[in-house]
Structures are given as structure tokens and as C-alpha cells.
Design an enzyme around this catalytic site. Structure first.
Site, PDB file in Angstrom:
ATOM      1  N   GLU A 116       0.884  -1.167   0.000  1.00 48.71           N
ATOM      2  CA  GLU A 116       0.000   0.000   0.000  1.00 48.71           C
ATOM      3  C   GLU A 116       0.914   1.206   0.000  1.00 48.71           C
ATOM      4  O   GLU A 116       1.467   1.584   1.020  1.00 48.71           O
ATOM      5  CB  GLU A 116      -0.924  -0.035   1.216  1.00 48.71           C
ATOM      6  CG  GLU A 116      -2.142   0.853   1.083  1.00 48.71           C
ATOM      7  CD  GLU A 116      -1.833   2.307   1.357  1.00 48.71           C
ATOM      8  OE1 GLU A 116      -1.721   3.079   0.367  1.00 48.71           O
ATOM      9  OE2 GLU A 116      -1.684   2.666   2.521  1.00 48.71           O
ATOM     10  N   CYS A 146      -2.087   8.878   3.008  1.00 49.75           N
ATOM     11  CA  CYS A 146      -1.940   8.345   1.652  1.00 49.75           C
ATOM     12  C   CYS A 146      -3.201   8.626   0.837  1.00 49.75           C
ATOM     13  O   CYS A 146      -3.159   8.634  -0.394  1.00 49.75           O
ATOM     14  CB  CYS A 146      -1.636   6.848   1.690  1.00 49.75           C
ATOM     15  SG  CYS A 146      -2.701   5.907   2.765  1.00 49.75           S
TER      16      CYS A 146
END
Length: 508
Positions: free
Chosen positions: A264, A298
Site C-alpha cells: 500500500e 496516503c
């Protein structure tokens, strides 16, 4: 500040802390330390010892040994342990949320929200412990039964980042645990105290249940320690959260030994704002997505792709909000934007703003370094750009919001998808056709696509992750549990003949 020391001690944090744990026991012996500083004023909080190679090998050995016991416990019993961890996190929610805020810099409400994510994923994992279903299939051979089942992998390595110093670990660890895996966690060297605190909390549950060492382990250090995990053939799966550069190195190293990865990585998340958008909702979502966690998520909103008919209004209203947003101590209840994690992050933001100007863009507002405040504080910035600018194509982990115009939806989607990252995305529109187009095969190419909510603030029930250079991994909810297990197809012949598949005849 005595009260600050008191809340740290509640979590088992002292001035000097061991950073290596096999579960219930912290290992002594390392002479190298990481000093943790709060980004709110730059002061020292405490130190954590760095894991040595000898300690690392002891952790892995204990994790392998514990796996032999843990995997044989029925999954609902493993779920019961995770349930107790969730209860323990409820007890420690306020001090742990405060530590997240103090060590990382996100505001206290977000720190509490991060601990709540840990609690939520524990609840999810408890339910999942009774729902790791396989399938049965009809065999083409008479008196044969076919089915598939799922087995735990072994010790799993989790490498997490500073921006979510506890939640992302739990997304992985609690799901892996109910699957029967043991977990070795390397948190960020920028937030090592959060790792120690969480390890202390899980250790309480393990001790109370008289469980062996090695189920949840902790290692601490910089890049070298993470490399040990990635290179280790004893660790079948590495889940890594961080930069694209880091993720590529992890993928290369783990792939060379044919290990598994969950990656990720970076995001370059955009919101398309239609002429048919509800602007009140849109503005609230944009501001939270762009300045929440000081732009260090993110899933932070990086780009606004705005229909030219509403562009000027959006620009004016967002500028007014940015000029009046409260910036300061993340533990102050009136603060909406805390500090960046460190001086390097401040410098990276300033360099990005210089590149905006060099490439022909402009800074509409913000971007200043707040020299009058101790700590790493900046004013969130809004810039007018073109999507093809190199600086826009790359993620800067700071509160910079890029604005650009579009005239038709195809153009907007082209801009939206025209970056290398593919994590989170959103469109604001009350036009059903636009919404459905955005969610269709010709729409967003991201792992997360939303309508009339922002890019940030995902719930744990859905699988979290993205496409392209975001890495393709999935963590947390839905059927993400499958990544922590190995699939096995089983065929049982309960007859007295041995027919072959595909009608093959092979008489001996």
C-alpha cells in the site's frame, strides 16, 4: 510537563525503552537508540533501542515456534483473543490517541479516530474468525468430492509508516491473527513509541491468557531492519505501507525469493467537481481531505479537477477557508491542522512549491513556514497548475492542493487517471449519469472510488488499497483475509474405482 509523563507511563513508556519484543517480553542488549521528538514543538519525548541482528533472529525463532501452537487453535478461539485486544484498546483509547497525536502530529480527534480504527478492525476480525469459508465444487468423476480450504501462512511481517502509526498495523495484524498467522511488526522509526505502547497493550492480553511468546512481536529500526524482514525466507508474507520507492524495493527483494507481498504505497488522489455538484458538501470534503493530518495521509486530496463553470467560486471560497484555518498544537481542541512530521517534510513542501512556479503554475495562497511556532508548522497551500506538470505527477506528503479546470467529463477522467498512482478518488455530482460513468470501466482507475464523499476517511469494512504504483495490495475488510492464508484444493475419492479427469484412460 508532569502530566505528559503521567499519560506516557500509563502506556508503559519510560525515558528509555526497549524496542524489541517477542510478545510479552522486551529484549535487552541494544546500545543504539532512536530518540523520538514531538513535531509539535521539537522537544524530546523518549528513546527506543534499535533491534540488533541477534535480537531479530530471536524474534523470528519465537514467532515460528508460536505459529505451531497458534495455528492449531480453532479460529473462533483466536478471534476471542483479538476480541480481548479490542476491549483493552477501549481502555487505553484516550492515552493511546494522545500519544499518536503527540508523537506523529495529527490532531487529537484524529489520534482518537486512529485508535477507534484499531477497535473496529478487532471487531471485524472477531466476526471474520467464524467466516473464513471455502467452496465445494462438483467433481466430474463419480464418487468424488472436491472442496477448497484455507490454511495460515506462518510468521507475517508488517512494515508500517509514520502517518498512521498504529491503525495500519492493526488492519494487518488482527486479520492475520485470526487467520492463524503470527505477526512481526516493524513500525516507523519516526514514531517508535507508538509501537512500544501497542506492544505493551497486546502483551497484557497474551499474559492474561497464558499464551506463548511470539504471537505478536515488535522490532524497531531504520531501513536495515526492514530489509532483514524482506530478505528472510522464513517470512512468507510482507505487508508494507510507505513510499513507492520503498515498495518497489520490498517487491523486488521479496519477489526474488518468491514470497508474497501486500503493498500500500503512494497516492495522488483527485476529486472531480462537476457543475452539478453540491458545493457545500464538496467544500467540506475537500478541506478535510486536503488539510487533515496536515496532508500526510496516503488518501489525502492532492488534486481538484473542477468544471470551468464553478472554478472561480470554488477557488474563492477555498482560499477564504485556507486563510482562516486554525494551525497549532495538535493536542489543542481548537486546532484543525497540526505540524508536519519533521524538518525534512517542511523542506520537501517548500521545494514542491518552488517547482510549481518553475513549471508555470502559481501559488494561490498559503505555503508559508510558520517560524513563530516551535515545531514543524506550515500554512496549507492551494496552487493553480496543469495536470502534466512533473510536480503534480508526483506525490508530495504535505498540505498542497492542486487546482485545474475541465470542460467535459471525458477530459476530467483523463486528467484524473493521468498519474502513475491509483489509490483513492472521488466525484462530486448530483448527475446520476456522471456518477455511474465515474464508477464504470471507463471511469476511475483507482482501488477506491467514491461519489459525493471525499478521498480520505475510508471505513475498515471495505478492502483498502490501490492500483498502478500504489502497489495493488488490499488490507483491512471485505475478503482481504485471503491474502494472509494459502488456498488448498482437496479431492476425496470415496468410491472403489480410480477414474481420471478429462476421461483419460490409463490402464496398467
Amino acid at each position: 510537563m508532569e502530566s505528559m509523563k503521567d499519560f506516557l507511563r500509563t502506556l508503559g513508556i519510560e525515558e528509555k525503552n526497549e524496542g524489541t519484543s517477542t510478545g510479552q517480553t522486551f529484549l535487552e542488549g541494544s546500545s543504539e537508540n532512536i530518540v523520538s521528538y514531538t513535531p509539535s514543538d521539537g522537544s524530546e519525548i523518549a528513546s527506543v533501542s534499535v533491534t540488533t541482528r541477534k535480537q531479530y533472529d530471536e524474534v523470528v525463532t519465537k514467532s515460528e515456534e508460536a505459529f505451531k501452537t497458534w495455528r492449531m487453535m480453532p479460529a473462533p478461539e483466536r478471534g476471542e483473543i483479538v476480541r480481548q485486544i479490542g476491549l483493552k484498546l477501549r481502555e487505553y483509547k484516550e492515552p493511546l490517541g494522545k500519544l499518536v497525536s503527540y508523537e506523529m502530529g495529527k490532531i487529537y480527534q484524529e489520534g482518537l479516530g486512529e485508535v477507534q480504527e484499531m477497535i473496529d478492525i478487532c471487531d471485524f476480525a472477531v466476526g471474520q474468525s467464524r467466516m473464513m469459508y471455502g467452496k465445494t465444487m462438483h467433481s466430474e468423476r463419480p464418487q468424488h468430492r472436491m472442496y477448497e480450504q484455507w490454511h495460515p501462512l506462518g510468521p507475517v511481517g508488517v512494515i508500517s509508516a509514520f502517518n498512521f502509526p498504529v491503525a495500519v498495523y492493526s488492519w494487518n495484524a488482527m486479520i492475520a491473527a485470526v487467520c492463524g498467522d503470527t505477526v512481526i511488526w516493524k513500525g516507523s522509526e519516526k514514531t517508535p513509541l507508538c509501537g512500544v505502547a501497542v506492544q505493551n497493550i497486546t502483551a497484557e492480553v497474551l499474559k492474561e491468557n497464558d499464551l506463548p511468546e511470539g504471537i505478536f512481536s515488535l522490532i524497531t529500526g531504520a531501513r536495515e531492519v526492514g530489509e532483514w524482514l524482506a530478505e528472510d525466507e522464513r517470512i512468507p508474507l510482507i505487508s508494507a505501507t510507505g513510499s513507492i520507492r520503498m515498495g518497489k524495493e520490498v517487491a523486488k527483494t521479496v519477489g526474488a525469493r518468491l514470497g508474497k507481498t501486500i503493498l500500500e504505497l503512494g497516492g495522488n488522489n483527485a476529486i472531480i467537481i462537476s457543475k452539478d455538484a453540491d458545493l457545500e458538501m464538496t467544500i467540506r470534503a475537500v478541506v478535510f481531505g486536503a488539510v487533515g493530518t496536515a496532508g500526510q495521509r496516503c488518501t489525502s486530496t492532492r488534486r481538484l479537477i473542477i468544471h470551468d463553470s464553478v472554478y472561480d467560486e470554488l477557488k474563492e471560497r477555498l482560499t477564504t477557508i485556507y486563510e482562516n484555518i486554525s494551525i497549532g498544537d495538535p493536542l489543542d481542541s481548537g486546532t484543525l491542522v497540526g505540524p508536519l512530521i519533521d524538518k525534512d517534510a517542511v523542506n520537501a513542501m517548500q521545494e514542491a512549491l518552488r517547482q510549481v512556479k518553475d513549471e508555470g503554475g502559481s501559488v494561490v495562497c498559503g505555503g508559508d513556514v510558520l517560524e513563530n511556532l516551535e515545531g514543524h508548522y506550515v500554512k496549507p497551500a492551494i496552487c493553480e497548475v496543469e495536470n502534466h506538470y512533473e510536480i503534480v505527477q508526483n506525490e508530495t506528503f504535505a498540505p498542497i492542493l492542486y487546482m485545474m479546470k475541465y470542460s467535459d467529463l471525458d477530459e476530467a477522467i483523463s486528467y484524473h487517471n493521468g498519474v502513475r498512482q491509483g489509490l483513492s478518488s472521488s466525484i462530486f455530482t448530483l448527475n446520476m449519469r456522471e456518477a455511474e460513468t465515474f464508477l464504470s470501466h471507463r471511469g476511475s482507475d483507482c482501488g477506491i472510488a467514491n461519489v459525493n464523499i471525499g478521498t480520505s476517511g475510508a471505513e475498515i469494512g471495505g478492502a483498502f488499497g490501490g492500483e498502478k504504483e500504489t502497489g495493488g495490495g488490499r488490507e483491512s475488510g471485505s475478503d482481504a483475509w485471503k491474502a494472509y492464508m494459502r488456498r488448498q484444493t482437496n479431492t476425496i475419492n470415496w468410491g472403489d474405482e480410480l477414474p481420471l479427469a478429462q476421461g483419460i484412460e490409463f490402464d496398467v
